[in-house]
Design a protein around this motif. Structure first.
Motif, PDB file in Angstrom:
ATOM      1  N   GLN A   7       0.821  -1.210   0.000  1.00  0.00           N
ATOM      2  CA  GLN A   7       0.000   0.000   0.000  1.00  0.00           C
ATOM      3  C   GLN A   7       0.861   1.269   0.000  1.00  0.00           C
ATOM      4  OE1 GLN A   7      -2.818  -0.256   3.235  1.00  0.00           O
ATOM      5  NE2 GLN A   7      -3.409  -2.345   2.719  1.00  0.00           N
ATOM      6  N   ILE A   8       1.691   1.430   1.002  1.00  0.00           N
ATOM      7  CA  ILE A   8       2.403   2.693   1.159  1.00  0.00           C
ATOM      8  C   ILE A   8       3.525   2.818   0.130  1.00  0.00           C
ATOM      9  CG2 ILE A   8       3.558   4.195   2.797  1.00  0.00           C
ATOM     10  CD1 ILE A   8       0.664   3.448   3.496  1.00  0.00           C
ATOM     11  N   ILE A   9       4.408   1.835   0.086  1.00  0.00           N
ATOM     12  CA  ILE A   9       5.562   1.946  -0.827  1.00  0.00           C
ATOM     13  C   ILE A   9       5.099   1.999  -2.277  1.00  0.00           C
ATOM     14  CG2 ILE A   9       7.616   0.744  -1.657  1.00  0.00           C
ATOM     15  CD1 ILE A   9       8.070  -0.272   1.124  1.00  0.00           C
TER      16      ILE A   9
ATOM     17  N   GLY B 277       0.621  13.992  -0.369  1.00  0.00           N
ATOM     18  CA  GLY B 277       0.932  12.566  -0.416  1.00  0.00           C
ATOM     19  C   GLY B 277       1.850  12.151   0.724  1.00  0.00           C
ATOM     20  N   PHE B 278       2.862  12.992   1.007  1.00  0.00           N
ATOM     21  CA  PHE B 278       3.752  12.707   2.122  1.00  0.00           C
ATOM     22  C   PHE B 278       2.961  12.555   3.422  1.00  0.00           C
ATOM     23  CE2 PHE B 278       8.513  13.396   2.027  1.00  0.00           C
ATOM     24  CZ  PHE B 278       8.755  12.534   3.074  1.00  0.00           C
ATOM     25  N   LYS B 279       2.042  13.479   3.621  1.00  0.00           N
ATOM     26  CA  LYS B 279       1.207  13.453   4.822  1.00  0.00           C
ATOM     27  C   LYS B 279       0.386  12.164   4.890  1.00  0.00           C
ATOM     28  CE  LYS B 279      -2.804  15.881   6.756  1.00  0.00           C
ATOM     29  NZ  LYS B 279      -3.699  17.047   6.577  1.00  0.00           N
ATOM     30  N   GLU B 280      -0.272  11.825   3.779  1.00  0.00           N
ATOM     31  CA  GLU B 280      -1.124  10.629   3.765  1.00  0.00           C
ATOM     32  C   GLU B 280      -0.314   9.350   3.950  1.00  0.00           C
ATOM     33  OE1 GLU B 280      -3.134  10.897   0.087  1.00  0.00           O
ATOM     34  OE2 GLU B 280      -4.403  12.597   0.670  1.00  0.00           O
ATOM     35  N   PHE B 281       0.888   9.311   3.378  1.00  0.00           N
ATOM     36  CA  PHE B 281       1.692   8.103   3.490  1.00  0.00           C
ATOM     37  C   PHE B 281       2.229   7.900   4.905  1.00  0.00           C
ATOM     38  CE2 PHE B 281       2.491   8.810  -1.228  1.00  0.00           C
ATOM     39  CZ  PHE B 281       1.509   7.915  -1.591  1.00  0.00           C
ATOM     40  N   ILE B 282       2.614   8.999   5.552  1.00  0.00           N
ATOM     41  CA  ILE B 282       3.076   8.869   6.935  1.00  0.00           C
ATOM     42  C   ILE B 282       1.943   8.379   7.833  1.00  0.00           C
ATOM     43  CG2 ILE B 282       3.849  10.182   8.943  1.00  0.00           C
ATOM     44  CD1 ILE B 282       5.598  11.824   7.107  1.00  0.00           C
ATOM     45  N   ILE B 283       0.755   8.983   7.634  1.00  0.00           N
ATOM     46  CA  ILE B 283      -0.406   8.533   8.418  1.00  0.00           C
ATOM     47  C   ILE B 283      -0.752   7.095   8.082  1.00  0.00           C
ATOM     48  CG2 ILE B 283      -2.856   8.931   8.843  1.00  0.00           C
ATOM     49  CD1 ILE B 283      -2.338  11.909   8.368  1.00  0.00           C
TER      50      ILE B 283
END
Length: 613
Positions: A126-128, A255-261
């Motif tokens: 999902q994230i990567i 996107g950075f924000k969503e991926f960290i969360i």
């Protein structure tokens, strides 16, 4: 040529304007401000967006390394659980609550490893994957924005070049026209020139003025076009490009924000399950019951023997002298080592093979080295093993009965409808099943007999004498009241005994029923035998005693209530001269101030042995 360039510039500007107008509208609708606030920072914005995308790629690398760590952690946890799983030889210890709790804990740790694998898979899938896709999209959009910005700047530079060229042409044409006017004026004032020559100067002046006017008009036209293009470039087209850069940069930030969360949520989603694993480990620890384990220890190791009874007082004054002499002889014989009826110290062999060589209680051993009827175990353990064996056989009989019934039904179906199968194919399996069932029933009956016999035996009267007093060559020796042995051989001669065999003129040494013709020095038995028998064929000889195999300490007091055994006190130190051969008894020796040393058998479960290396 200038007209063609101007036409090409207009067409290029028109197409660019259409595209960038749409981008501008989108940027304005999104409240973008880079185009107006940072209109002159195109290079810095290009560098900023490049570093931003590189930061996103670095975040993806971090996630990949974390996925590798999570996968490695989960794998090591699984290997740890596998390495500490109870071994097959430790199955008996699994009944204790401590081992059950440890096994439950291993199960929970295995589940914990599974949750770490889920976290690893979520981050990977999902994230990567999302970070990689976003980074690729941003790079392509940034490249397109920078390309569009470069095209706009090139168009503006082209227009400025055209303006500069038109200006130079106008300046040159203007200077040429001024020269032509001056030349005409001088010619007109010169009286030496003819009218034709003056007219020629006038025509040149008129041409130059016309060219200057044309260049002036071209310059004015190019200037207007340049000003219009420059106004559009800085007010519409370039801001649209910069706003698109701002949009993709904000998209990267979101996107950075969503991926960290998302990375945090991937782990928090398994947190409840991990918490339940921890609760399971705590529950496993709380399930340990020391009293229950103590009871299981008693159940496992309780022998069933009764504690020693009080030692009776022997009043020698009221006893029969012959009986006293007989009793003394029996005890003395049991406590001394004779050359006949025992093993050579130089050639030590297993006494079980010697004592049971002519016995009738031969018993095959099981896979774990125990006797088939478990007679080598203490009473309680023997009954427990027999009951477990009976239960196992009953379960096998039930399973085999079900299998036989299934085969019989299959055979009936095949006989009723031969298209389904041949009944003869089942016949062989049915016969084999019947054979197995019959054998299991025979084994069940045998072990039930063993259990019934074990229940009838009074273990309180068990002694080493019962296991070791055997017949010798079909003849039984009897003891006279004076302690001598009478052999029933016809020739009456002593047969020389070799290593590992029993003497025909003596019973086993621990029985106390027979003596050799020669005892050890200091025992006082050799001369008594000679006097009793009255023959000079017996002679004194030196006997080498059995070498001790180790030492032992008495854990409990033991009263020698049977022949062949010796008493001992709790904590007493003794020498081990023969180890337990599976019958539950160990042969020991102790120092004796009066006779030199005593020798006999004691229960193995009553002592703690330390054998020499």
């Amino acid at each position: 040529m200038l007209a063609l360039l101007a036409s090409g510039s207009r067409r290029s500007s028109y197409s660019s304007n259409n595209k960038l107008a749409e981008s501008e509208n989108a940027a304005q609708n999104s409240n973008m401000s880079w185009g107006t606030e940072l209109w002159d920072q195109n290079d810095n914005l290009a560098m900023h967006t490049h570093r931003g995308i590189e930061g996103l790629d670095r975040f993806a690398s971090f996630l990949r390394d974390r996925v590798a760590i999570e996968a490695e952690y989960a794998g090591k946890l699984r290997r740890l659980v596998k390495n500490y799983q109870p071994k097959k030889k430790e199955e008996e210890d699994n009944e204790f609550t401590t081992m059950q709790a440890f096994r439950n804990m291993l199960k929970e740790v295995g589940d914990l490893a599974g949750q770490r694998e889920i976290v690893s898979e979520s981050l990977q899938n999902q994230i990567i994957l999302g970070v990689t896709l976003l980074s690729k999209t941003l790079r392509e959009d940034r490249k397109k924005c920078l390309s569009d910005g470069a095209t706009l700047q090139q168009n503006l530079n082209t227009q400025l070049t055209s303006l500069e060229r038109a200006k130079r042409n106008y300046e040159k044409a203007y200077r040429d026209s001024e020269k032509a006017v001056d030349s005409y004026k001088r010619a007109d004032m010169d009286l030496n020139l003819s009218r034709a020559e003056v007219e020629r100067y006038k025509n040149v002046m008129t041409t130059k003025i016309q060219q200057s006017d044309d260049a002036k008009n071209e310059y004015a036209n190019q200037l207007q076009k340049t000003n219009n293009l420059q106004q559009q470039h800085y007010s519409m087209m370039l801001p649209a490009v910069l706003n698109r850069l701002q949009e993709l940069d904000e998209k990267r930030t979101r996107g950075f924000k969503e991926f960290i969360i998302g990375a945090a949520e991937a782990e928090s989603s398994v947190a409840p399950i991990i918490a339940r694993c921890m609760e399971g480990i705590v529950k496993a620890g709380e399930s340990i019951d020391e009293k229950e384990d103590s009871s299981k220890v008693i159940e496992r190791y309780q022998s069933g023997f009764t504690p020693p009874r009080d030692i009776p007082f022997e009043d020698l004054s009221k006893s029969d002298p012959d009986a006293v002499h007989d009793s003394h002889y029996s005890n003395s014989t049991a406590n001394h080592l004779t050359i006949r009826g025992t093993m050579s110290a130089n050639k030590l062999k297993k006494r079980v093979g010697i004592f049971n060589i002519f016995g009738s209680n031969k018993n095959s051993l099981t896979a774990d080295g125990q006797k088939e009827d478990f007679s080598d175990l203490p009473p309680n353990q023997r009954r427990k093993k027999l009951q477990a064996k009976i239960t196992e056989l009953q379960q096998k009989i039930a399973q085999e009965t079900n299998a036989r019934d299934g085969l019989m039904k299959m055979k009936i179906v095949y006989e009723a409808n031969s298209s389904l199968g041949n009944p003869m194919t089942v016949e062989g399996q049915l016969n084999e099943s019947e054979h197995k069932l019959e054998k299991l029933k025979v084994d069940l009956k045998k072990y039930q007999g063993f259990l019934e016999k074990a229940n009838q035996v009074q273990m309180a009267t068990s002694s080493p004498q019962a296991n070791r007093n055997q017949l010798q060559n079909g003849h039984r020796t009897s003891r006279h009241s004076n302690g001598s042995a009478d052999d029933h051989h016809d020739d009456g001669d002593d047969q020389p005994d070799d290593a590992g065999s029993l003497s025909s003129s003596s019973a086993s040494p621990e029985s106390g029923l027979g003596t050799s013709h020669t005892s050890l020095p200091g025992s006082g038995q050799g001369s008594a035998n000679e006097n009793a028998i009255g023959e000079d064929t017996y002679y004194e000889t030196e006997v080498e005693a059995l070498q001790p195999l180790g030492t032992c300490r008495a854990l409990y007091p033991f009263e020698a209530t049977s022949e062949g055994s010796i008493p001992m006190n709790e904590g007493e130190e003794l020498q081990v001269i023969e180890i337990d051969q599976g019958d539950g008894w160990t042969r020991v020796r102790r120092a004796n101030n009066s006779n030199g040393w005593d020798e006999g058998f004691v229960p193995t479960s009553y002592i703690e042995c330390t054998l020499y290396a």
